[in-house]
Scaffold this motif. Structure first.
Motif, PDB file in Angstrom:
ATOM      1  N   LYS A  71     -24.552   5.313  32.072  1.00  0.00           N
ATOM      2  CA  LYS A  71     -24.746   4.722  33.405  1.00  0.00           C
ATOM      3  C   LYS A  71     -23.418   4.415  34.100  1.00  0.00           C
ATOM      4  CE  LYS A  71     -29.271   4.435  33.013  1.00  0.00           C
ATOM      5  NZ  LYS A  71     -29.662   5.743  32.609  1.00  0.00           N
ATOM      6  N   LYS A  72     -22.482   3.781  33.390  1.00  0.00           N
ATOM      7  CA  LYS A  72     -21.210   3.391  33.991  1.00  0.00           C
ATOM      8  C   LYS A  72     -20.143   4.417  33.616  1.00  0.00           C
ATOM      9  CE  LYS A  72     -20.796  -1.428  34.914  1.00  0.00           C
ATOM     10  NZ  LYS A  72     -20.105  -2.656  34.553  1.00  0.00           N
ATOM     11  N   LYS A  73     -19.867   5.310  34.532  1.00  0.00           N
ATOM     12  CA  LYS A  73     -18.846   6.331  34.297  1.00  0.00           C
ATOM     13  C   LYS A  73     -17.569   5.935  35.035  1.00  0.00           C
ATOM     14  CE  LYS A  73     -22.138  10.113  34.025  1.00  0.00           C
ATOM     15  NZ  LYS A  73     -23.365   9.602  34.559  1.00  0.00           N
ATOM     16  N   SER A  74     -16.452   6.401  34.534  1.00  0.00           N
ATOM     17  CA  SER A  74     -15.191   6.201  35.240  1.00  0.00           C
ATOM     18  C   SER A  74     -15.179   7.104  36.466  1.00  0.00           C
ATOM     19  CB  SER A  74     -14.016   6.552  34.337  1.00  0.00           C
ATOM     20  OG  SER A  74     -13.944   5.639  33.268  1.00  0.00           O
ATOM     21  N   PRO A  75     -14.448   6.715  37.489  1.00  0.00           N
ATOM     22  CA  PRO A  75     -14.396   7.552  38.695  1.00  0.00           C
ATOM     23  C   PRO A  75     -13.705   8.887  38.418  1.00  0.00           C
ATOM     24  CG  PRO A  75     -12.872   5.699  38.887  1.00  0.00           C
ATOM     25  CD  PRO A  75     -13.652   5.499  37.619  1.00  0.00           C
ATOM     26  N   PHE A  76     -13.991   9.854  39.275  1.00  0.00           N
ATOM     27  CA  PHE A  76     -13.393  11.180  39.157  1.00  0.00           C
ATOM     28  C   PHE A  76     -11.878  11.070  39.141  1.00  0.00           C
ATOM     29  CE2 PHE A  76     -11.491  14.834  41.353  1.00  0.00           C
ATOM     30  CZ  PHE A  76     -11.827  15.826  40.447  1.00  0.00           C
ATOM     31  N   ASP A  77     -11.255  11.855  38.254  1.00  0.00           N
ATOM     32  CA  ASP A  77      -9.797  11.878  38.136  1.00  0.00           C
ATOM     33  C   ASP A  77      -9.364  13.323  37.905  1.00  0.00           C
ATOM     34  OD1 ASP A  77      -7.110  11.496  37.628  1.00  0.00           O
ATOM     35  OD2 ASP A  77      -7.409  10.114  35.952  1.00  0.00           O
ATOM     36  N   ILE A  78      -8.657  13.887  38.880  1.00  0.00           N
ATOM     37  CA  ILE A  78      -8.200  15.278  38.789  1.00  0.00           C
ATOM     38  C   ILE A  78      -7.305  15.470  37.564  1.00  0.00           C
ATOM     39  CG2 ILE A  78      -6.212  14.931  40.306  1.00  0.00           C
ATOM     40  CD1 ILE A  78      -8.314  18.105  40.192  1.00  0.00           C
ATOM     41  N   LYS A  79      -6.611  14.413  37.142  1.00  0.00           N
ATOM     42  CA  LYS A  79      -5.727  14.517  35.981  1.00  0.00           C
ATOM     43  C   LYS A  79      -6.504  14.857  34.705  1.00  0.00           C
ATOM     44  CE  LYS A  79      -1.651  12.574  33.939  1.00  0.00           C
ATOM     45  NZ  LYS A  79      -1.445  13.771  33.172  1.00  0.00           N
ATOM     46  N   HIS A  98     -19.195  24.103  48.915  1.00  0.00           N
ATOM     47  CA  HIS A  98     -17.808  24.523  48.706  1.00  0.00           C
ATOM     48  C   HIS A  98     -17.677  25.871  48.003  1.00  0.00           C
ATOM     49  CE1 HIS A  98     -16.555  20.730  50.270  1.00  0.00           C
ATOM     50  NE2 HIS A  98     -17.181  20.066  49.314  1.00  0.00           N
ATOM     51  N   PHE A  99     -18.804  26.516  47.731  1.00  0.00           N
ATOM     52  CA  PHE A  99     -18.733  27.787  47.013  1.00  0.00           C
ATOM     53  C   PHE A  99     -17.950  28.862  47.774  1.00  0.00           C
ATOM     54  CE2 PHE A  99     -20.118  31.887  45.388  1.00  0.00           C
ATOM     55  CZ  PHE A  99     -19.855  31.712  44.037  1.00  0.00           C
ATOM     56  N   PRO A 100     -18.118  29.024  49.089  1.00  0.00           N
ATOM     57  CA  PRO A 100     -17.326  30.049  49.795  1.00  0.00           C
ATOM     58  C   PRO A 100     -15.815  29.851  49.625  1.00  0.00           C
ATOM     59  CG  PRO A 100     -19.125  29.325  51.180  1.00  0.00           C
ATOM     60  CD  PRO A 100     -19.098  28.398  49.983  1.00  0.00           C
ATOM     61  N   PHE A 101     -15.347  28.616  49.758  1.00  0.00           N
ATOM     62  CA  PHE A 101     -13.919  28.354  49.571  1.00  0.00           C
ATOM     63  C   PHE A 101     -13.504  28.674  48.139  1.00  0.00           C
ATOM     64  CE2 PHE A 101     -10.437  25.687  48.148  1.00  0.00           C
ATOM     65  CZ  PHE A 101      -9.464  25.968  49.093  1.00  0.00           C
ATOM     66  N   PHE A 102     -14.294  28.225  47.187  1.00  0.00           N
ATOM     67  CA  PHE A 102     -14.011  28.462  45.776  1.00  0.00           C
ATOM     68  C   PHE A 102     -13.912  29.961  45.498  1.00  0.00           C
ATOM     69  CE2 PHE A 102     -16.015  29.562  41.677  1.00  0.00           C
ATOM     70  CZ  PHE A 102     -15.052  29.073  40.817  1.00  0.00           C
ATOM     71  N   PHE A 103     -14.894  30.724  45.973  1.00  0.00           N
ATOM     72  CA  PHE A 103     -14.929  32.158  45.695  1.00  0.00           C
ATOM     73  C   PHE A 103     -13.750  32.883  46.345  1.00  0.00           C
ATOM     74  CE2 PHE A 103     -16.635  36.505  45.780  1.00  0.00           C
ATOM     75  CZ  PHE A 103     -16.960  36.630  44.440  1.00  0.00           C
ATOM     76  N   TYR A 124     -16.036  19.121  42.865  1.00  0.00           N
ATOM     77  CA  TYR A 124     -15.183  20.143  43.465  1.00  0.00           C
ATOM     78  C   TYR A 124     -15.178  20.047  44.991  1.00  0.00           C
ATOM     79  CZ  TYR A 124     -13.029  24.522  44.670  1.00  0.00           C
ATOM     80  OH  TYR A 124     -12.181  25.459  45.193  1.00  0.00           O
ATOM     81  N   SER A 125     -13.998  20.195  45.552  1.00  0.00           N
ATOM     82  CA  SER A 125     -13.832  20.306  47.000  1.00  0.00           C
ATOM     83  C   SER A 125     -12.492  20.995  47.248  1.00  0.00           C
ATOM     84  CB  SER A 125     -13.862  18.926  47.670  1.00  0.00           C
ATOM     85  OG  SER A 125     -12.693  18.207  47.366  1.00  0.00           O
ATOM     86  N   PRO A 126     -12.308  21.570  48.422  1.00  0.00           N
ATOM     87  CA  PRO A 126     -11.030  22.217  48.717  1.00  0.00           C
ATOM     88  C   PRO A 126      -9.836  21.263  48.582  1.00  0.00           C
ATOM     89  CG  PRO A 126     -12.670  22.873  50.333  1.00  0.00           C
ATOM     90  CD  PRO A 126     -13.292  21.793  49.487  1.00  0.00           C
ATOM     91  N   GLU A 127     -10.056  19.987  48.834  1.00  0.00           N
ATOM     92  CA  GLU A 127      -8.968  19.011  48.772  1.00  0.00           C
ATOM     93  C   GLU A 127      -8.424  18.828  47.361  1.00  0.00           C
ATOM     94  OE1 GLU A 127     -12.092  18.016  50.242  1.00  0.00           O
ATOM     95  OE2 GLU A 127     -11.333  18.813  52.140  1.00  0.00           O
ATOM     96  N   VAL A 128      -9.272  18.962  46.360  1.00  0.00           N
ATOM     97  CA  VAL A 128      -8.827  18.741  44.977  1.00  0.00           C
ATOM     98  C   VAL A 128      -8.647  20.050  44.208  1.00  0.00           C
ATOM     99  CG1 VAL A 128      -9.805  16.425  44.810  1.00  0.00           C
ATOM    100  CG2 VAL A 128     -11.184  18.392  44.117  1.00  0.00           C
ATOM    101  N   SER A 129      -8.888  21.165  44.859  1.00  0.00           N
ATOM    102  CA  SER A 129      -8.784  22.462  44.190  1.00  0.00           C
ATOM    103  C   SER A 129      -7.355  22.709  43.707  1.00  0.00           C
ATOM    104  CB  SER A 129      -9.206  23.568  45.166  1.00  0.00           C
ATOM    105  OG  SER A 129      -9.195  24.803  44.515  1.00  0.00           O
TER     106      SER A 129
END
Length: 180
Positions: free
Chosen positions: A65-73, A147-152, A110-115
């Motif tokens: 239930k309690k997950k840590s926030p997303f971290d790109i690292k 975000h799939f078009p950007f990813f692809f 996933y988003s273009p900002e963190v890609s």
């Protein structure tokens, strides 16, 4: 609703064991036990399993239930320290795929900002592993297609890039397998 092994419901205290330190392992194992390279390989495999379970419990396991926030690292570290350093070891990628890393962490955030290169390559490794295991791979992209078009496009650009050293031969192979 997931089926098969992904549908298993196990209490979180069983799935999230503490990872033993190297000192603790040395104390519990005699020096004779450590002399065999196969024994050491099994110990490192076990430690990676525990490490993956801890990461999953902290960041992406659906039963927590309690997950840590997303971290790109986290993605960068897993890719560089576990996937690349092991030369794309199937066992490591298989365990990450089994932990639902793609579904519950990579693609969900996933988003273009963190890609990044590590992010793209991690997604490709997980999708390739799903295909290797004959598990449906594209369903996750249907659930969040924005975000799939950007990813692809980014994958195509990486696959067609001149060999300037940014992507190793192994990474280029992963990209081509993804596009196959």
């Amino acid at each position: 609703m997931p089926t098969g092994l992904h549908a298993c419901v196990v209490p979180s205290d069983i799935l999230c064991p503490p990872v033993p330190s190297r000192a603790l392992l040395r104390n519990r194992l005699s020096l004779n036990d450590l002399s065999s390279s196969s024994t050491m390989a099994r110990i490192w495999d076990l430690l990676f399993i525990l490490f993956t379970l801890q990461l999953a419990c902290k960041y992406w396991a659906p039963h927590i239930k309690k997950k840590s926030p997303f971290d790109i690292k986290v993605i960068e570290d897993i890719y560089e320290k576990e996937i690349v350093k092991s030369r794309f070891a199937i066992r490591k990628i298989m365990l990450l795929e089994f932990s639902q890393y793609l579904e519950n962490y990579l693609w969900m955030n996933y988003s273009p900002e963190v890609s990044s290169k590590a992010y793209l390559m991690s997604i490709c490794c997980m999708v390739n592993e799903k295909f290797r295991e004959n598990v449906p791979a594209w369903e996750i992209f249907k659930k969040k297609p924005d975000h799939f078009p950007f990813f692809f496009k980014h994958i195509l650009k990486a696959a067609l890039a001149e060999t300037d050293g940014e992507f190793s031969l192994h990474e280029q192979t992963v990209l081509l397998l993804f596009l196959d």
